[in-house]
Enzyme design. Sequence first.
Site, PDB file in Angstrom:
ATOM      1  N   GLY B  80       0.800  -1.226   0.000  1.00  0.00           N
ATOM      2  CA  GLY B  80       0.000   0.000   0.000  1.00  0.00           C
ATOM      3  C   GLY B  80       0.826   1.267   0.000  1.00  0.00           C
ATOM      4  N   LEU B  81       1.918   1.247  -0.766  1.00  0.00           N
ATOM      5  CA  LEU B  81       2.725   2.459  -0.977  1.00  0.00           C
ATOM      6  C   LEU B  81       3.261   3.067   0.318  1.00  0.00           C
ATOM      7  CD1 LEU B  81       0.690   4.220  -3.828  1.00  0.00           C
ATOM      8  CD2 LEU B  81       2.903   3.081  -4.045  1.00  0.00           C
ATOM      9  N   ASN B 136       3.512   6.100 -11.472  1.00  0.00           N
ATOM     10  CA  ASN B 136       2.748   4.887 -11.206  1.00  0.00           C
ATOM     11  C   ASN B 136       1.255   5.187 -11.247  1.00  0.00           C
ATOM     12  OD1 ASN B 136       1.659   2.554 -10.155  1.00  0.00           O
ATOM     13  ND2 ASN B 136       2.641   2.725  -8.159  1.00  0.00           N
ATOM     14  N   CYS B 139      -1.025   1.227  -9.151  1.00  0.00           N
ATOM     15  CA  CYS B 139      -0.915   0.491  -7.893  1.00  0.00           C
ATOM     16  C   CYS B 139      -2.250  -0.128  -7.524  1.00  0.00           C
ATOM     17  CB  CYS B 139      -0.448   1.384  -6.759  1.00  0.00           C
ATOM     18  SG  CYS B 139      -0.285   0.431  -5.226  1.00  0.00           S
ATOM     19  N   LYS B 174       3.850   4.318 -15.814  1.00  0.00           N
ATOM     20  CA  LYS B 174       3.841   2.895 -15.462  1.00  0.00           C
ATOM     21  C   LYS B 174       2.424   2.356 -15.459  1.00  0.00           C
ATOM     22  CE  LYS B 174       5.612  -0.534 -12.248  1.00  0.00           C
ATOM     23  NZ  LYS B 174       6.506  -0.798 -11.109  1.00  0.00           N
ATOM     24  N   GLY B 226       6.141 -11.980  -9.706  1.00  0.00           N
ATOM     25  CA  GLY B 226       6.995 -13.169  -9.720  1.00  0.00           C
ATOM     26  C   GLY B 226       6.976 -13.836 -11.072  1.00  0.00           C
ATOM     27  N   GLY B 274      11.739  -7.314 -10.606  1.00  0.00           N
ATOM     28  CA  GLY B 274      10.963  -6.999  -9.409  1.00  0.00           C
ATOM     29  C   GLY B 274      11.074  -8.027  -8.311  1.00  0.00           C
TER      30      GLY B 274
END
Lengths: 266, 311
Positions: B80-81, B136, B139, B174, B226, B274
């Site tokens: 959550g940033l 971004n 998110c 992004k 992932g 990432g």
Amino acid sequence: MKEAIFEIRENKKIAKNTYEMVLAGDTTAIEKPGQFVNLKLEGFFLRRPISVCDYETGSAHRDGRGAAEQATAGSAAQGRLTLVYKAVGEGTEKMAALGAGTQLSVLTGLGNGYAQEKAGDAPVLIGGGAGIPPMYALCKALMASGGKKVQVILGFNTKDEIFYQEKFEALGAEVHVATADGSVGEKGFVTDVLAKLEYTYFYACGPLPMLRAIEKTAKSDGEYSFEERMGCGFGACMGCSMKMADGSYKRVCKEGPVFGREEIAW
Amino acid sequence: MVNETKAASRDTRVDLLGIELENPIIPASGTFGYGKEFSELYDINILGTFSFKGTTLEPRFGNPTPRIAETPNGMINAVGLQNPGVIAVRDKELPDMKKFFHKPVMANISGFSVEDYAKTVEILSGQDQIGWFEVNISCPNVHGGGMAFGTDPQMAKKVTEAVKKVADKPVIMKLSPNVTDIVAIARACEEGGADGISLTNTLLGMRIDLKTKKPVIANKMGGFSGSAIFPVALRMVYQVYEAVKIPIVGMGGVSSAKDAIEMMMAGATAVGVGAANLTDPWVSKKIVEELPEVMEKYGISSLKEIIGAAH
């Protein structure tokens, strides 16, 4: 932090759902009791953070096998790491099934560890279930520092779950056992024992309700180790952040897992 | 030894919006903090650059824990940033970063309104350590913001325009993969004046604990990342490359030099790494080191030449 390949020497069940894994490898990044390691298991994306139960560097083995290894190598790679863990999920169940000789990638030397210098003359170490293992290395270190009466309270639900009682006794600590069902020792919780003891400082690790109960009972300064689901274990992902009493945040994996009593926002 | 000599002569340099990167490898925002933890493990100046932790106008604690869940070949996060806020980043994180990182860094910023985005970028403008802004709009872990701007082409364009007005560095938007038409969003950003596109952010996902019968993550859902998401991200980079003229930073599940090269063949000029940083803290270094060998193996003399090669 260091990444090293460890080899499993022994992995056995020592109580209900509870296993003891002994590994050989480079333990030189482990600085003190209360730190943890992060294990890579085949077939799982995330590593498994497990608290260090006991560790020895290459030159400090006390058993026969250790001595033999020293004769052949004596290097950092011959360190010994003991982990005691509960098989509670897919990852730890997989861990429990691993045999001797299996090699694992382990990140070592994670987290801050316990402040041993605060112990005073008569510290009490309180462990509940899966929170007991890190207390073993701490107990060993405190006994080794000399001149202390080290008291240990081990809390379990029932008789089948009990482990390490005699190992703590062998270190020379005064050991109290509490079981929720009264099958062994004091019937009740670790706090029922704690209320009867005199102590200079406390160290506690266990489930959150236990820590909360200790916070209400404890009469001295002390510290708690926490657990949280982690992404990385070394401070990069902010997955395990915890809000502190002063409004700041700390990472359980990096600034923790051990926090002073006064730091915690209950 | 012959192979080593050949591998050493492989050209890994790429140009990202006027700045030459020694190699295209860029640890992705949110997996690399502000670089400090990794700088203690290796010299992070070997990287192309890195994108720092998503920064907002105000400090944020983020979501309650648990914030992390595991998946086959991946993970879900709902951090959550969490970040110290743009002022602290400008006045503390950037000066600290100077001590261990000497290349232009990618400044990842996020917001909850068009004005938020613009203000945050404005505060960071004039910082010579910053090489690019990565904005971004994707998110999945904050309510009433983030992804909302990246799922509507008009909103994406508005944010781009507002940021472009105040930015003194190239602006890379992004994008979120959680859309029906990634191409429409990318085109809207390009129309809004974006200098580049980066994609993808995480896929919205969740896990349920069979014992408690409740979501594993406190925020219920989170961003899935992932190696499991690599084919999805690759496909989107491929589609966006065909639709826009501006350069792409491709990311999503990259965990090896081969993945990075595949991402470049799909159309990426540079490649984000990432979640892999979280399970192997040295992975970005390994990828940088492996690139020449993999180039050698596939007969690639310069990485610049393979950008979009699959089209």
